[in-house]
Design a protein around this motif. Structure first.
Motif, PDB file in Angstrom:
ATOM      1  N   LEU A 159     -16.023 -47.215  21.400  1.00 17.14           N
ATOM      2  CA  LEU A 159     -15.934 -48.634  21.720  1.00 17.14           C
ATOM      3  C   LEU A 159     -14.523 -49.141  21.435  1.00 17.14           C
ATOM      4  O   LEU A 159     -13.880 -48.709  20.479  1.00 17.14           O
ATOM      5  N   SER A 160     -14.101 -50.083  22.250  1.00 14.91           N
ATOM      6  CA  SER A 160     -12.826 -50.756  21.990  1.00 14.91           C
ATOM      7  C   SER A 160     -13.030 -51.716  20.823  1.00 14.91           C
ATOM      8  O   SER A 160     -14.157 -51.949  20.376  1.00 14.91           O
ATOM      9  N   ALA A 161     -11.961 -52.298  20.345  1.00 14.14           N
ATOM     10  CA  ALA A 161     -12.054 -53.262  19.244  1.00 14.14           C
ATOM     11  C   ALA A 161     -12.924 -54.453  19.659  1.00 14.14           C
ATOM     12  O   ALA A 161     -13.766 -54.917  18.886  1.00 14.14           O
TER      13      ALA A 161
ATOM     14  N   MET B  45     -12.931 -50.575  29.036  1.00 10.91           N
ATOM     15  CA  MET B  45     -14.134 -51.077  28.361  1.00 10.91           C
ATOM     16  C   MET B  45     -15.313 -50.158  28.676  1.00 10.91           C
ATOM     17  O   MET B  45     -15.525 -49.786  29.817  1.00 10.91           O
ATOM     18  N   ASN B  46     -16.066 -49.811  27.651  1.00 11.25           N
ATOM     19  CA  ASN B  46     -17.174 -48.887  27.812  1.00 11.25           C
ATOM     20  C   ASN B  46     -18.481 -49.673  27.868  1.00 11.25           C
ATOM     21  O   ASN B  46     -19.233 -49.714  26.906  1.00 11.25           O
ATOM     22  N   SER B  47     -18.731 -50.277  29.014  1.00 12.53           N
ATOM     23  CA  SER B  47     -19.882 -51.172  29.132  1.00 12.53           C
ATOM     24  C   SER B  47     -21.217 -50.448  29.017  1.00 12.53           C
ATOM     25  O   SER B  47     -22.217 -51.062  28.674  1.00 12.53           O
ATOM     26  N   SER B  48     -21.243 -49.122  29.270  1.00 12.91           N
ATOM     27  CA  SER B  48     -22.529 -48.419  29.182  1.00 12.91           C
ATOM     28  C   SER B  48     -23.065 -48.420  27.750  1.00 12.91           C
ATOM     29  O   SER B  48     -24.267 -48.584  27.545  1.00 12.91           O
ATOM     30  N   LEU B  49     -22.189 -48.267  26.752  1.00 11.48           N
ATOM     31  CA  LEU B  49     -22.657 -48.310  25.366  1.00 11.48           C
ATOM     32  C   LEU B  49     -23.136 -49.717  25.007  1.00 11.48           C
ATOM     33  O   LEU B  49     -24.172 -49.876  24.368  1.00 11.48           O
ATOM     34  N   ILE B  50     -22.399 -50.724  25.428  1.00 13.11           N
ATOM     35  CA  ILE B  50     -22.797 -52.111  25.154  1.00 13.11           C
ATOM     36  C   ILE B  50     -24.127 -52.406  25.827  1.00 13.11           C
ATOM     37  O   ILE B  50     -24.972 -53.114  25.265  1.00 13.11           O
ATOM     38  N   THR B  51     -24.349 -51.833  26.996  1.00 16.56           N
ATOM     39  CA  THR B  51     -25.629 -52.016  27.693  1.00 16.56           C
ATOM     40  C   THR B  51     -26.782 -51.510  26.843  1.00 16.56           C
ATOM     41  O   THR B  51     -27.840 -52.137  26.786  1.00 16.56           O
ATOM     42  N   PHE B  52     -26.583 -50.387  26.159  1.00 17.76           N
ATOM     43  CA  PHE B  52     -27.620 -49.877  25.252  1.00 17.76           C
ATOM     44  C   PHE B  52     -27.875 -50.861  24.117  1.00 17.76           C
ATOM     45  O   PHE B  52     -29.019 -51.151  23.774  1.00 17.76           O
TER      46      PHE B  52
END
Length: 99
Positions: free
Chosen positions: A54-56, A1-8
């Protein structure tokens, strides 16, 4: 999971909610300041997204976040319409008349 992009995306959503709150209060200077912060966040997001995907599941979360941002943006624009008309009138030398 790419939480850094979601954080943005989450930070953009928070800024958009803060912009809406400021617009509802008629604090357009603060709206403009927050808009500048959003522009910076979006730029940082674009740079981070170049090297990450990003994942699905994350894509679904991103879609939900962006829908909320768009709803906030639409309301901000609706609230800004009279304010923008006043500025346009002032810049074009028109005065509002009160009847």
């Amino acid at each position: 999971m790419n939480s850094s992009l979601i954080t943005f995306y989450e930070a953009i959503e928070r800024a958009s909610a803060d912009m809406l709150e400021a617009a509802r209060a008629g604090n357009w200077d603060h709206v403009i300041k927050l808009e500048g912060a959003c522009v910076l966040l979006i730029s940082q997001l674009k740079n981070a997204a170049r090297n990450n995907a990003l994942s699905a599941e994350e894509s679904q979360l991103k879609s939900r976040i962006m829908k909320r941002v768009l709803v906030n943006d639409a309301e901000i624009r609706h609230l800004a319409e009279p304010w923008l008309e006043d500025i346009d009138d002032m810049m074009n030398g028109r005065r509002k008349t009160i009847h």
